[in-house]
Design a protein around this motif. Structure first.
Motif, PDB file in Angstrom:
ATOM      1  N   VAL A  36       0.734  -1.204  -0.051  1.00  0.00           N
ATOM      2  CA  VAL A  36       0.009  -0.092   0.274  1.00  0.00           C
ATOM      3  C   VAL A  36       0.878   1.083  -0.021  1.00  0.00           C
ATOM      4  O   VAL A  36       1.849   1.200   0.733  1.00  0.00           O
ATOM      5  N   ILE A  61      -2.996  -6.282   3.964  1.00  0.00           N
ATOM      6  CA  ILE A  61      -2.604  -4.953   4.478  1.00  0.00           C
ATOM      7  C   ILE A  61      -3.888  -4.323   5.051  1.00  0.00           C
ATOM      8  O   ILE A  61      -4.744  -3.776   3.920  1.00  0.00           O
ATOM      9  N   ASP A  62      -4.256  -4.269   6.302  1.00  0.00           N
ATOM     10  CA  ASP A  62      -5.633  -3.526   6.609  1.00  0.00           C
ATOM     11  C   ASP A  62      -5.331  -2.055   6.875  1.00  0.00           C
ATOM     12  O   ASP A  62      -5.552  -1.163   5.954  1.00  0.00           O
ATOM     13  N   TYR A  63      -4.917  -1.607   8.260  1.00  0.00           N
ATOM     14  CA  TYR A  63      -4.643  -0.276   8.272  1.00  0.00           C
ATOM     15  C   TYR A  63      -3.578   0.097   7.255  1.00  0.00           C
ATOM     16  O   TYR A  63      -2.390  -0.367   7.134  1.00  0.00           O
ATOM     17  N   PRO A  64      -4.046   1.223   6.563  1.00  0.00           N
ATOM     18  CA  PRO A  64      -3.288   1.787   5.380  1.00  0.00           C
ATOM     19  C   PRO A  64      -1.959   2.575   5.588  1.00  0.00           C
ATOM     20  O   PRO A  64      -1.401   3.084   4.768  1.00  0.00           O
ATOM     21  N   LYS A  65      -2.140   3.186   7.003  1.00  0.00           N
ATOM     22  CA  LYS A  65      -1.331   4.274   7.164  1.00  0.00           C
ATOM     23  C   LYS A  65       0.067   3.792   7.880  1.00  0.00           C
ATOM     24  O   LYS A  65       0.243   2.836   8.804  1.00  0.00           O
TER      25      LYS A  65
ATOM     26  N   ARG C 178      -2.669   3.932  -2.997  1.00  0.00           N
ATOM     27  CA  ARG C 178      -2.408   3.071  -4.042  1.00  0.00           C
ATOM     28  C   ARG C 178      -2.262   1.673  -3.146  1.00  0.00           C
ATOM     29  O   ARG C 178      -1.727   1.780  -2.162  1.00  0.00           O
ATOM     30  N   ARG C 288     -10.726  -0.608   7.866  1.00  0.00           N
ATOM     31  CA  ARG C 288      -9.561  -1.228   7.823  1.00  0.00           C
ATOM     32  C   ARG C 288      -8.857  -0.988   9.094  1.00  0.00           C
ATOM     33  O   ARG C 288      -8.250  -2.102   9.743  1.00  0.00           O
TER      34      ARG C 288
END
Lengths: 177, 272, 382
Positions: A36, A61-65, C178, C288
Motif C-alpha cells: 500500500v 494490509i488492513d490499516y493503510p497508514k 495506492r 481497515r
C-alpha cells in the motif's frame, strides 16, 4: 520477512519521492507481496518537507497508514527532523551525507545519495532512484530484480539508461555498509 | 391555430397556465412555426427549460421535453447535446431563469459555442413568484421587491451573450411576430450557440405595477420603442435611451463544441 | 482468469470500474480529493468513444449527467464535500425524475472548505438527506481499492436497475492510497442496464409501472415517442399534477422500489461477530483500522468482532437485528465524524445493546490503537 514493514521516504517537494514510493510498492508486488502506498497532499506536497509512505506485507494490509516506520529515508535535514519522530527504536534511518547525523539510537546509514547522483550519474534528478537502490541493498525488503523492473517500467523511455545507472550506483552505496 | 401545427402541441395539456394578455403563447407559437417551416424531425428535437412561467412552455409542446431546475436548463441541455449531437436542442427560459440564477451556465454555454438555441422570454419580471425584479428589469421600474423603484442596472443580454462568445445573437419582440419567426429559424439553422432575446410582456405583474395593465398598451409601447439594428446604428446614445433595438446583432462561424469534441475522440483513438 | 496484478490508486480504480460498468459520459468540476477521477475520465473516455466535459461548476456537472443519461448514456460525476453540497438540488431532480446516474463523493474534512486534503466521514447524513424532500437514494461505501472498482460497477448497476441516483461514498484515504489490485476480466463482470420500453409503441407513459415492480421502463430522448420529464410531482404520463392521490402514489412508489428490494441492495460484512461481546460498526477506510484492531484484540483473547457496512443507505437494520440473536452486548460505532451513523445504529438497536461512539474529526484516520483503547474502555463498563 516481517508480517508488515513500514517505510517512509522523505525529502523536499520535487525530489521525486512519491514516484519512488510507487516504484517501491510496485517492486514489492512483483515479488508477490502486498503493498500500500500513500502520500501527503496539498500545501505540504508542494515544497518544504514531503513524504511518501509504503507498507509491504506478506499478508493482507488492513490499516493503510504508517504508524511506526521500520525504515526512514531522508534526503534533506528538514525532512529528517520532521519525520523521524515515530521511527522504531530498532529502525533504520537512511540519510544523505549532507545531513548532520543525529544523536539517536537508531541504526543510521549515511551515504552520499545526492552527491553521487549529481557527480557519478550526472543528474541530481535521479537521486530518488539511486536512493531506492540504497534502500533495496540495505534492507532487502524487495529484490534487486524487482526494483530494477519496477524502475524501468515507470520511468520515461529516454531516461531508462540514466535511471538504471542511478539504481546500480545506489546498490553499490547500499552494499558498502 | 393552423391544423398542421397541432401535431406540435400536446393539446390535452391545454389550456396553458399563462395569464390573459401574456406574451409567452406568442413566442411558443413562433417557435413551433419556425420548427415547422424548417421541417425539423419532431422526434429529434429536444426542448429544455428551467423554472418560471416561460419554462412551462415545453410541457405543452410535443417534443422530447425536459423541465429542469431553476436556472439550470443550459447545464442539462449541454449534457444532452454532448451525449447525442444528433438532437436539435432548444432552451426556453425566462429573463430571471437565464440571466440571474442561470447566468453562469449562460455565459459558459455561449463561451463553448455548443449548438443550442436559447430563446429568452424576456418580460422583465419574475412572473411565477408574483412580480419581483429580475436582472433585466429596467432601472426605476417597480416590482414587488422594488416598491420604491428598481435601483439595479439591467443587463443587455445580447451584449452579454456576444461578449461571452455566442456566435448568433438577435433580439425580437412579441409584437413583431413574422420577424420573430424568421429570427428563430435563423437561430435554429445556426451551428453553434445562438441567443434570441425576445422582448415579452407581463401585463399581470410588470404592467400593473408600472401603470400599463393593458396588454394592448404594452404591445403599443413595444411598437413605439422598437428600432432596427440598422436605424440604431445611426442614432446617438441619447436617442437610443429607452429604445428596444431589434434584429440581428452578431453572426459568425466558429467551430462548434461537439464537433470539436468529435476531434478529441479521433485524436484519443488515433493515439492508441 | 485475471488481468495482471497492479498497483492502483482508489480514484483510478473508480474510473476503471465505471468504464467496465459502461460509463460513457462524465461531467465534473475539479475538487480535491476527487480530481483524479475527472482527469483520468478525460483521458480514457474519448478512447472508448465516450464523452468528458468539465463544466463551470458542480451544479452544472450534475445537470449535465442527468441530461446525458436521458439520451441513454451511463453517466457519472465526482466531487467532494463543497461540490456535493452544490449538487444537491439536481440530485433531488434525478431522484424524482428517476434518472439513473452515479455521484462519487470523496469525503474530506468539513464543514465548508474545511480540510481539503484530509480524510473525514462527515457526509453520511448529507448523502441521505442532502436534497430537500423525502426521496429515495442508495449510498455505498468502499474500504479498499479493489472494492472501489467493484462498488463503482455496483453503483451503476443499482442506479440503472432502480432508476435512482447512486452515491459512491469514498473518503480521502481510500481515494488516494495506492494498493495492489487484481482486476477481473470484463467478461466475468455482471452488468445491469436500465429497462427499456419498445420504442415502436404508440403511446408511452414514462412513469407507468408497466411491469408491476415499481420501476418504469425508460426510453431515450430521440429514440422514439416524444415525452416530458419534470422536477414537479407528476402523474404516470410525466406531466405535472397537484392531485393528492397522484402525489402520494408517486412518493410511495419511489420509496417502495428501494425498500421492497432491501435484500438486493443491502450489503454488509460480519467478521467474528458470532461469539463477540463487543461489535464495532464501521465503513470506508475506518473499517481497515477496525479490522486491524479486531485482529490484535482477538490475539489478546478479547471477544470482539466487526460489522462493516458496505451499503450505508438504506440503513441495514437487518444487520443490527441479527446481532440481537448473538451474545453481543456492546456496539461501538467508529467513524470520522461526530457520530452521524451512531444515531441511526442507536435507533436500530432499540435498547438491545449498549451503544458507544468512537469519533475522530481532526483530519486523521482513526488508528487501530484508538479502537483498541476504546474497546478496553467499553469492556470495563460492562
Amino acid at each position: 520477512m516481517h508480517e508488515r514493514v513500514e517505510i517512509r521516504l522523505s525529502g523536499s517537494g520535487g525530489q521525486g519521492l512519491i514516484l519512488a514510493g510507487i516504484i517501491l510498492a510496485e517492486a514489492a508486488i512483483l515479488d508477490g507481496k502486498n503493498a500500500v502506498q500513500s502520500q501527503s497532499y496539498g500545501p505540504e506536497a508542494r515544497g518544504g518537507a514531503s513524504r511518501a509512505e509504503v507498507i509491504i506485507s506478506n499478508i493482507n494490509i488492513d490499516y493503510p497508514k504508517v504508524s511506526n516506520p521500520d525504515v526512514l529515508l531522508a534526503l534533506t535535514e528538514e525532512a529528517m527532523l520532521k519525520y523521524k519522530y515515530d521511527l522504531q527504536q530498532k529502525g533504520l534511518l537512511i540519510i544523505d551525507s549532507g545531513i548532520e547525523k543525529p544523536e539517536d539510537s537508531y541504526k543510521i546509514l549515511q551515504v552520499p545519495i545526492l552527491e553521487t547522483a549529481k557527480n557519478q550519474v550526472g543528474k541530481i534528478i535521479v537521486a530518488n532512484i539511486l536512493a531506492l537502490g540504497v534502500l533495496t541493498m540495505a534492507t532487502g525488503i524487495v529484490s534487486k530484480e524487482s526494483i530494477e523492473k519496477a524502475v524501468l517500467e515507470r520511468v520515461p523511455k529516454r531516461t531508462k539508461e540514466l535511471n538504471k545507472k542511478a539504481l546500480y550506483e545506489g546498490f553499490k552505496l547500499g552494499k558498502t555498509q | 391555430m393552423r391544423k398542421e401545427l397541432q401535431k406540435y402541441f400536446r393539446n390535452d395539456k391545454l389550456p396553458h397556465i399563462w395569464c390573459p394578455g401574456c406574451g409567452h403563447g406568442i413566442i411558443t407559437g413562433a417557435v413551433v412555426r419556425a420548427i415547422d417551416n424548417l421541417k425539423l424531425n419532431q422526434s429529434k428535437v429536444c426542448i429544455v427549460s428551467g423554472i418560471g412561467c416561460s419554462s412551462r412552455a415545453p410541457g405543452y409542446m410535443n417534443f422530447n421535453t425536459l423541465h429542469t431546475t431553476h436556472g439550470r436548463a443550459l447545464a442539462f441541455a449541454t449534457g444532452i447535446k454532448m451525449a447525442n449531437p444528433d438532437l436539435k436542442i432548444l432552451v426556453l427560459t425566462g429573463d430571471g431563469d437565464c440571466s440571474a440564477i442561470g447566468g453562469n451556465h449562460f455565459i459558459h454555454a455561449a463561451r463553448r459555442n455548443i449548438d443550442i438555441t436559447t430563446i429568452v422570454f424576456n418580460n422583465s419580471i419574475y412572473g411565477m413568484t408574483g412580480g419581483q425584479y429580475s436582472p433585466m428589469t429596467p432601472k426605476a421600474a417597480f416590482a414587488t421587491t422594488a416598491p420604491y423603484g428598481n435601483i439595479d442596472r439591467n443587463f443587455d443580454l445580447c451584449k452579454l451573450a456576444q461578449s461571452a462568445g455566442a456566435t448568433y445573437v438577435a433580439r425580437g419582440t412579441v409584437f413583431h411576430v413574422p420577424q420573430l419567426i424568421k429570427l428563430i429559424e435563423k437561430a435554429l439553422k445556426h451551428k453553434g450557440f445562438s441567443l434570441l432575446d425576445v422582448v415579452d410582456i407581463c401585463p399581470t405583474y410588470f404592467g400593473r405595477r408600472n401603470k400599463m395593465s393593458s396588454p394592448i398598451a404594452m404591445m403599443n409601447k413595444i411598437r413605439e420603442m422598437s428600432v432596427t439594428v440598422r436605424s440604431a446604428s445611426k442614432m446617438s446614445e441619447e436617442e437610443l435611451s429607452g429604445k428596444i433595438v431589434i434584429g440581428e446583432f452578431h453572426e459568425e462561424r466558429v467551430p462548434e463544441y461537439t464537433e470539436e469534441y468529435a476531434k478529441v475522440i479521433e485524436k484519443a483513438q488515433g493515439g492508441n | 482468469m485475471s488481468k495482471k496484478i497492479i498497483l492502483m490508486q482508489g480514484n483510478e480504480a473508480c474510473v476503471e470500474g465505471a468504464l467496465a460498468a459502461g460509463m460513457r459520459f462524465f461531467a465534473g468540476y475539479p475538487i480535491t480529493p476527487s480530481t483524479e477521477i475527472a482527469e483520468i475520465s478525460a483521458e480514457k473516455l474519448p478512447k472508448l468513444g465516450g464523452k468528458f466535459i468539465q463544466m463551470e461548476d458542480e451544479i452544472a456537472s450534475m445537470g449535465a449527467i442527468i441530461g446525458a443519461s436521458l439520451t441513454g448514456f451511463k453517466s457519472m460525476t465526482a466531487t467532494s464535500g463543497p461540490g456535493f453540497s452544490l449538487k444537491q438540488e439536481n440530485i433531488g431532480f434525478a431522484c424524482l425524475a428517476e434518472i439513473p446516474c452515479v455521484v462519487v463523493n470523496v469525503q474530506r474534512g468539513g464543514p465548508s472548505t474545511g480540510l481539503p486534503t484530509l480524510p473525514a466521514q462527515g457526509d453520511v447524513m448529507q448523502t441521505r438527506w442532502g436534497t430537500h424532500g423525502d426521496h429515495p437514494i442508495i449510498v455505498i461505501s468502499p474500504s479498499s481499492v479493489r472494492e472501489v472498482y467493484d462498488m463503482t460497477i455496483r453503483a451503476f448497476n443499482l442506479s440503472e436497475k432502480y432508476r435512482v441516483p447512486c452515491i459512491l461514498l469514498m473518503d480521502e484515504v481510500v481515494a488516494h492510497m495506492r494498493e495492489k489490485v487484481e482486476l477481473p476480466e470484463q467478461s466475468s463482470i455482471d452488468i445491469i442496464n436500465r429497462k427499456y420500453l419498445n420504442p415502436s409503441m404508440s403511446v408511452y407513459k414514462p412513469y407507468m409501472d408497466y411491469d408491476g415492480d415499481g420501476i418504469p421502463p425508460m426510453m431515450n430522448f430521440g429514440d422514439g415517442l416524444p415525452y416530458h420529464v419534470t422536477g414537479l410531482i407528476h402523474d404516470i404520463s410525466g406531466f405535472p399534477s397537484t392531485n393528492a392521490d397522484v402525489s402520494k402514489d408517486l412518493l410511495n412508489r419511489l420509496m417502495s422500489k428501494i425498500y421492497n428490494n432491501l435484500d438486493d441492495i443491502l450489503e454488509y460484512e460480519n467478521i467474528y461477530t458470532e461469539d463477540a461481546e463487543t461489535v464495532i460498526v464501521s465503513f470506508g477506510s475506518t473499517a481497515r483500522s477496525v479490522h486491524r484492531a479486531v485482529y490484535l484484540l482477538r490475539q489478546e483473547g478479547f471477544k470482539v468482532g466487526m460489522l462493516r457496512l458496505k451499503t450505508i443507505w438504506p440503513f441495514a437494520h437487518k444487520a443490527i437485528k441479527k446481532l440481537k440473536q448473538t451474545p453481543v452486548r456492546n456496539l461501538l460505532v467508529a467513524e470520522m465524524n461526530f457520530g452521524q451513523l451512531l444515531e441511526t445504529v442507536k435507533a436500530s438497536a432499540e435498547g438491545a445493546f449498549r451503544t458507544y461512539g468512537l469519533n475522530k474529526y481532526n483530519g486523521e484516520l482513526i488508528t487501530p490503537q484508538e479502537v483498541i483503547n476504546k474497546v478496553r474502555e467499553v469492556a470495563k463498563h460492562a
